[in-house]
Motif scaffolding. Structure first.
Motif, PDB file in Angstrom:
ATOM      1  N   LEU A  26     -11.935  34.336  18.120  1.00 12.85           N
ATOM      2  CA  LEU A  26     -13.118  35.194  18.154  1.00 12.85           C
ATOM      3  C   LEU A  26     -12.715  36.665  18.088  1.00 12.85           C
ATOM      4  CD1 LEU A  26     -16.234  35.418  18.680  1.00 12.85           C
ATOM      5  CD2 LEU A  26     -15.618  35.845  21.045  1.00 12.85           C
ATOM      6  N   GLY A  70     -18.095  26.978  19.046  1.00 14.35           N
ATOM      7  CA  GLY A  70     -18.969  28.121  18.783  1.00 14.35           C
ATOM      8  C   GLY A  70     -18.186  29.420  18.680  1.00 14.35           C
ATOM      9  N   TYR A 123     -17.849  31.564  15.312  1.00 14.00           N
ATOM     10  CA  TYR A 123     -18.325  32.942  15.279  1.00 14.00           C
ATOM     11  C   TYR A 123     -17.211  33.878  14.817  1.00 14.00           C
ATOM     12  CZ  TYR A 123     -20.974  37.073  16.681  1.00 14.00           C
ATOM     13  OH  TYR A 123     -21.639  38.277  16.679  1.00 14.00           O
ATOM     14  N   ALA A 129     -17.327  36.208  11.507  1.00 13.83           N
ATOM     15  CA  ALA A 129     -17.087  37.648  11.599  1.00 13.83           C
ATOM     16  C   ALA A 129     -15.931  38.047  10.694  1.00 13.83           C
ATOM     17  CB  ALA A 129     -16.787  38.044  13.047  1.00 13.83           C
TER      18      ALA A 129
END
Ligand SMILES: Nc1ncnc2c1ncn2[C@@H]1O[C@H](COP(=O)(O)OP(=O)(O)OP(=O)(O)O)[C@@H](O)[C@H]1O
Ligand SMILES: [Mg+2]
Lengths: 309, 527
Positions: free
Chosen positions: B445, B511, B515, B519
């Motif tokens: 992330l 998740g 994500y 991104a």
């Protein structure tokens, strides 16, 4: 022109900002299929940024761009198997050999020509068994060059590909580019080495502060700029009248010799000016077309007047 | 010009670049020392209570393996025990990171060449790095001591804790300085130094649990532990640590003079002229780049598992005292035997390590991107997703493998004493995986969202660790403690698994990773 006018690269109104710096400020660029296109400009003018956007490595903030008829951001893989890229500062994996990197990049692109690879290794005098960390700057550059040139892709994007190459290798590179051109492939070549561009490029675009300020064939660009005429005359010249002659941008008398005059004139008007000068009895004369160096210097500078007063 | 010329300016430069990280790390360690002592002191109202708790802890082999024996059977002893290990390790990591960053990393990325061509002596970069690391470590020790003194506990004991931190940090400074001279890459240098740190930890754990305590003198973490703050208070152990640092620096200096800038001690041998067929896909590349590190970790985890498993017998022995056994059951939430608690604790500790592996493997994406290697790969037909997933797969798969290795190794060696089976331990190891995956996904992330700040991943891991170590002690609200994925792992072996928790964690991991991937797909490549 007889050439097939299909376009390999088009960019219109390309914009890109990094925080507060504007790297590209409405850049327009077209590269025709089958040409070697020189991409010139001072440091920080936006050449690498343009090429990275063309590769989909950076995201444009505005404008349109197509590469081989596709959008490089959304169709990256389709476009990428038909192009090869050489950055100006090649960073290799420390523990992979040059040969491994060449094969790897070739395979990731969808295959490479083994005989070409062998020939190129020989021409560039590159040892493929060395580890990435033990190559010199020039040899790292060669690894990327061989990887790019050994593939059969129709488009090459080269961003200062010869930085760090010795003059001998520079020549090998130029020979390779001529062959690439003969095969009908397209090349976008960003470079600070003007002789290299002059030797291989058909057209050039000059970018300054994120805008293309000039684009065209080298001959076209030459005619846009000024020749310098230095004459020693029999009868003195009325400077203010001379400055009004068509095509004359500036005129100056030699402070130590009132008969020696220097004129800066449009290359198109050389003939007329010489005829007018003839009326004053020319004793000695030199006429210099703009060198490529001057041509670029004049374009790179903020104000043309600074170069030719 | 002497060989130390320019040390001052280099030191200033290093400080300017890293002051925030150094200050934050030092304060985190001091906070750990202060808050565990403060919270422990307020926990026990009478000496007798404290002594009972101390007696229980000193009889628990999982405590012994993780933290060593209690220095004293008092509230202070209980309050300092975790800091001895965690503070020592923290200082060691800090010293290592600083030395590595300002010597090998600089050299690898060629920045040192710019510096070396100037008015900087040959020894200056190493000297600057060592001075920075040693100062950071000594300040940490001093501040730890002062913070404990402010709690009105024994000043000698407080000072001794400072010495613990300093001993671990100073010796690791020397170890890292030597390691930085041996290899050409940051990763290589890190691998050597951290492997030695791991070895020191295992040696110390074996010494404390096997009944051969003399073994602990072979490990510098053992030295740190033997300072025994609030117990024997052996402040003099600082002296051998300083001597060890001096010797290691002398070795590093000799090596420095025997090699060229940019190279390691071992010259590079030529390699294959063509790539093997497997090196032709993004996954093949990711595997090739990461397999060496994974192999090193796997060997380390096999050893760790064997050692932990061999302690199974002694873990069971304590449970024979019914009172202790009862308290242990309470401590573990009412599940399982002493053996179960022991293995549960050790495996959760191993899971934190596996999470660290997963994070570092995922952050490989960033160390490929920053210098520009990602660029040449992504300029080929490789899509961003495929490139990201290939490294993510190695990270997640590698971390999973590590837990399988430690579980199996522990099971095999524990099975000989017959107290617990391979299956139970493998199951317990597997039950920690969701938290390991969440941690790895945090790295993905941050890579996608904040590429230039992706090293913050380590702060997140440190946060998970501290929540686990101190959350209950500081009586933090449940939801705060629950931020750490390691708080939702059930209580295997022996207790029930938390299936719902595992599912939730897996969904969260997916998740976060997705994500991060989205991104990354939207952003610029940045150096
Ligand atoms: N990642 C980035 N972040 C911030 N600014 C950037 C970034 N990349 C480029 N720039 C800025 O954008 C401008 C254009 O840079 P670019 O690298 O495209 O120049 P260039 O024409 O390739 O120059 P050179 O001839 O030196 O290679 C410069 O002002 C540069 O500082
Ligand atoms: Mg550039």
């Amino acid at each position: 022109m007889l050439r097939n006018m299909a376009l390999a690269i088009t960019a219109t109104g390309l914009r890109k900002t990094f925080g507060t710096t504007t790297a590209l400020d409405g850049l327009d660029l077209t590269v025709e299929e089958g040409e070697v296109h020189g991409f010139l400009g001072p440091n920080g003018s936006g050449k690498s940024t343009t090429i990275r956007i063309l590769l989909g490595l950076l995201r444009k903030d505005g404008g349109e761009v197509t590469l081989l008829g596709r959008d490089p951001w959304t169709d990256a893989p389709d476009v990428h198997c038909r192009l090869a890229y050489v950055p100006g500062d090649v960073v290799l994996w420390p523990n992979l050999t040059g040969g491994e990197v060449i094969d790897l990049l070739g395979r990731l692109r969808g295959g490479l020509d083994a005989t070409k690879r062998a020939k190129l290794l020989e021409r560039f005098d590159l040892d493929p068994t060395k580890k990435g960390r033990s190559y010199s700057k020039g040899n790292r550059q060669k690894v990327a060059l061989v990887a790019a040139l050994a593939s059969d892709v129709p488009l090459l994007l080269l961003d200062e590909p010869t930085s760090g190459l010795d003059p001998l290798m520079e020549k090998v590179f130029q020979d390779c580019l001529r062959e690439v051109r003969a095969e009908g492939r397209t090349v976008l070549l960003s470079s600070h080495i003007l002789s290299e561009v002059e030797a291989v490029a058909e057209r050039v675009s000059i970018v300054r502060k994120g805008v293309v300020v000039d684009t065209g064939s080298l001959a076209d660009l030459r005619s846009l700029t000024r020749s310098t005429v230095v004459a020693t005359l029999g009868t003195p010249l009325d400077l203010s009248a001379t400055r009004a002659w068509p095509g004359v941008h500036a005129a100056d008398l030699d402070p130590t010799n009132a008969q020696r005059v220097t004129l800066w004139i449009d290359t198109d008007h050389v003939g007329e000016v010489l005829r007018s000068l003839g009326e004053h009895g020319i004793r000695a004369l030199t006429c210099q077309p703009p060198s490529l160096e001057e041509l670029f210097l004049s374009q790179y500078k903020d104000d043309l007047a600074e170069v030719s007063p | 010009m002497t060989e130390l010329d320019g040390t001052g300016p280099l030191l200033q430069l290093a400080w300017r670049r890293d002051s925030w990280v150094v200050i934050a790390s030092v304060l985190a360690i001091v906070l750990l020392a202060y808050s565990s002592m403060a919270a422990t002191l307020s926990l026990y109202s009478t000496d007798a209570e404290a002594r009972a708790a101390a007696a229980l802890m000193s009889a628990t082999s999982s405590v012994k393996a993780m933290y060593g024996p209690l220095p004293a059977l008092t509230a202070e002893g209980v309050g300092v025990i975790k800091t001895i290990t965690m503070g020592g390790l923290g200082a060691a990591f800090l010293a290592h990171a600083l030395v590595r960053r300002h010597t090998r990393t600089e050299e690898e990325e060629g920045r040192l060449e710019l510096v070396a061509a100037g008015v900087v002596g040959r020894r200056a970069p190493l000297a600057a790095a060592v001075i920075l690391a040693a100062s950071a470590v000594l300040s940490t020790g001093l501040l730890c001591a002062l913070s404990l003194m402010s709690l009105k506990v024994s000043p000698a004991g407080s000072l001794a804790l400072g010495v613990v931190v300093a001993v671990a940090g100073l010796v690791m400074t020397g170890v890292s300085a030597v390691a930085a001279q041996l290899t050409t890459t940051t990763r290589g240098a890190g691998g050597i130094a951290l492997a030695l740190l791991g070895l020191a930890f295992i040696l110390r754990a074996v010494a404390d649990t096997s009944g051969i305590p003399v073994l602990g003198w072979l490990s510098f973490l053992g030295w740190a532990e033997r300072v025994s703050p609030f117990g024997a208070n052996r402040l003099w152990i600082l002296a051998p640590a300083v001597v060890a640092l001096a010797v290691l620096l002398a070795v590093a200096d000799r090596l420095l003079h025997r090699r060229d800038l940019g190279s390691g001690l071992w010259a590079d041998r030529p390699g294959p002229a063509t790539a093997s067929p497997r090196l032709g896909t993004p996954l093949g590349l990711a595997w090739r780049l990461q397999r060496g590190a994974l192999a090193g970790w796997a060997i380390g985890y096999a050893v760790l598992g064997l050692v932990v498993g061999s302690l199974a017998g002694s873990a069971g022995a304590i449970a024979s005292d019914p009172k202790t056994a009862e308290m242990l059951r309470k401590m573990s939430g009412g599940h399982g035997s002493a053996t179960d608690v022991f293995f549960g604790t050790e495996l959760r500790f191993a899971a934190l390590g596996a999470a660290a592996y997963g994070m570092s493997a995922a952050l490989r994406l960033r160390s490929e991107e920053a210098p520009g290697r990602a660029e040449i790969v992504l300029a080929t037909a490789t899509t961003r997703w495929r490139w990201l997933l290939s490294h993510a797969l190695v990270a997640l798969g590698g971390a999973t493998l590590l837990m399988a290795v430690v579980g199996t190794a522990a099971g095999v060696s524990a099975a000989r004493s017959g107290v617990i089976g391979v299956g139970a331990l493998l199951g317990a190891a597997a039950s920690t995986l969701p938290a390991v995956w969440v941690s790895t996904a945090v790295a993905l992330l941050l890579f996608g969202l904040l590429p230039r700040r992706s090293a913050m991943t380590w702060a997140v891991l440190a946060g998970f660790l501290l929540l686990g170590e101190l959350g209950a002690l500081l009586k933090l609200p449940d939801w705060v403690q629950g931020i750490s994925p390691f708080a939702h792992l059930g209580s295997l072996p022996g207790g029930p698994a938390d299936l719902a928790g595992a599912v939730v964690l897996v969904v969260i991991a997916g998740g976060l990773a997705a994500y991060g991937g989205v991104a990354f797909g939207r952003r610029d490549l940045v150096s």
